[in-house]
Design a protein around this motif. Structure first.
Motif, PDB file in Angstrom:
ATOM      1  N   TYR A  95       0.936  -1.122   0.066  1.00 15.91           N
ATOM      2  CA  TYR A  95      -0.009  -0.174   0.073  1.00 15.91           C
ATOM      3  C   TYR A  95       0.880   1.147  -0.058  1.00 15.91           C
ATOM      4  O   TYR A  95       0.505   2.149  -0.869  1.00 15.91           O
ATOM      5  CB  TYR A  95      -1.001  -0.041   1.328  1.00 15.91           C
ATOM      6  N   TYR A  96       1.904   1.187   0.992  1.00 20.84           N
ATOM      7  CA  TYR A  96       2.674   2.426   1.070  1.00 20.84           C
ATOM      8  C   TYR A  96       3.459   2.688  -0.335  1.00 20.84           C
ATOM      9  O   TYR A  96       3.859   3.703  -0.501  1.00 20.84           O
ATOM     10  CB  TYR A  96       3.646   2.573   2.285  1.00 20.84           C
ATOM     11  N   SER A 122       2.603   1.937  -3.020  1.00 23.84           N
ATOM     12  CA  SER A 122       1.921   2.386  -4.256  1.00 23.84           C
ATOM     13  C   SER A 122       1.210   3.741  -4.322  1.00 23.84           C
ATOM     14  O   SER A 122       0.764   4.167  -5.364  1.00 23.84           O
ATOM     15  CB  SER A 122       0.412   1.445  -4.396  1.00 23.84           C
ATOM     16  N   LEU A 123       1.659   4.475  -2.850  1.00 20.80           N
ATOM     17  CA  LEU A 123       1.024   5.932  -2.819  1.00 20.80           C
ATOM     18  C   LEU A 123       1.973   6.958  -4.110  1.00 20.80           C
ATOM     19  O   LEU A 123       2.905   6.671  -4.225  1.00 20.80           O
ATOM     20  CB  LEU A 123       1.297   6.473  -1.534  1.00 20.80           C
ATOM     21  N   THR A 124       1.106   7.674  -4.377  1.00 20.59           N
ATOM     22  CA  THR A 124       1.700   8.771  -5.302  1.00 20.59           C
ATOM     23  C   THR A 124       2.307   9.827  -4.382  1.00 20.59           C
ATOM     24  O   THR A 124       2.201   9.720  -3.195  1.00 20.59           O
ATOM     25  CB  THR A 124       0.652   9.466  -6.112  1.00 20.59           C
ATOM     26  N   GLU A 125       3.156  10.655  -5.080  1.00 21.53           N
ATOM     27  CA  GLU A 125       3.851  11.597  -4.206  1.00 21.53           C
ATOM     28  C   GLU A 125       2.952  12.516  -3.426  1.00 21.53           C
ATOM     29  O   GLU A 125       3.283  12.775  -2.555  1.00 21.53           O
ATOM     30  CB  GLU A 125       4.839  12.530  -4.922  1.00 21.53           C
ATOM     31  N   GLU A 169      -0.042  11.806  -2.313  1.00 21.24           N
ATOM     32  CA  GLU A 169      -0.654  10.842  -1.100  1.00 21.24           C
ATOM     33  C   GLU A 169       0.372  10.707  -0.107  1.00 21.24           C
ATOM     34  O   GLU A 169       0.100  11.038   1.257  1.00 21.24           O
ATOM     35  CB  GLU A 169      -1.216   9.662  -1.655  1.00 21.24           C
ATOM     36  N   LYS A 170       1.598  10.440  -0.673  1.00 22.12           N
ATOM     37  CA  LYS A 170       2.561  10.468   0.524  1.00 22.12           C
ATOM     38  C   LYS A 170       2.949  11.801   1.340  1.00 22.12           C
ATOM     39  O   LYS A 170       2.852  11.767   2.470  1.00 22.12           O
ATOM     40  CB  LYS A 170       3.943  10.320   0.002  1.00 22.12           C
ATOM     41  N   GLU A 180       0.495  14.208   1.685  1.00 21.75           N
ATOM     42  CA  GLU A 180      -0.695  14.307   2.566  1.00 21.75           C
ATOM     43  C   GLU A 180      -0.570  13.393   3.834  1.00 21.75           C
ATOM     44  O   GLU A 180      -1.093  13.888   5.143  1.00 21.75           O
ATOM     45  CB  GLU A 180      -2.049  13.932   1.902  1.00 21.75           C
ATOM     46  N   ASN A 181      -0.275  11.915   3.438  1.00 29.75           N
ATOM     47  CA  ASN A 181       0.077  11.025   4.704  1.00 29.75           C
ATOM     48  C   ASN A 181       0.964  11.764   5.795  1.00 29.75           C
ATOM     49  O   ASN A 181       0.754  11.668   6.821  1.00 29.75           O
ATOM     50  CB  ASN A 181       0.513  10.054   4.352  1.00 29.75           C
TER      51      ASN A 181
END
Length: 91
Positions: free
Chosen positions: A62-63, A65-68, A70-71, A73-74
């Protein structure tokens, strides 16, 4: 609650190499438990570890697969949660 049939014990015949049997017997002797009980504990532990590893692989995938975005925002949510926890603990 599991069905009654899931709780019953079943006799199982397996072929295991002598060195493994010797180790199992040593553990059984140290614990003062029957070999079958030690085998069940070992298998339960292995099953639990296997399930945990599968979950960890899914989390990692999952981590990865995150887009930049999304990363980013995380990371922002992590900082907000950290600050909130600090305020809660310091009150």
């Amino acid at each position: 609650m599991p069905a009654t049939s899931a709780l019953r014990k079943a006799k199982l015949t397996v072929t295991i190499s002598g060195d493994v049997i010797n180790e199992i017997d040593e553990i059984a002797k140290e614990k003062g438990n029957p070999r079958s009980q030690v085998m069940e504990e070992i298998l339960r532990d292995w099953l639990l570890k296997s399930k945990k590893m599968a979950i960890e692989k899914d989390i990692e995938a999952y981590y990865i697969s995150l887009t930049e975005n999304e990363k980013k925002e995380n990371r922002e949510w992590s900082m907000i949660a950290t600050e909130s926890a600090k305020r809660t603990w310091n009150d």
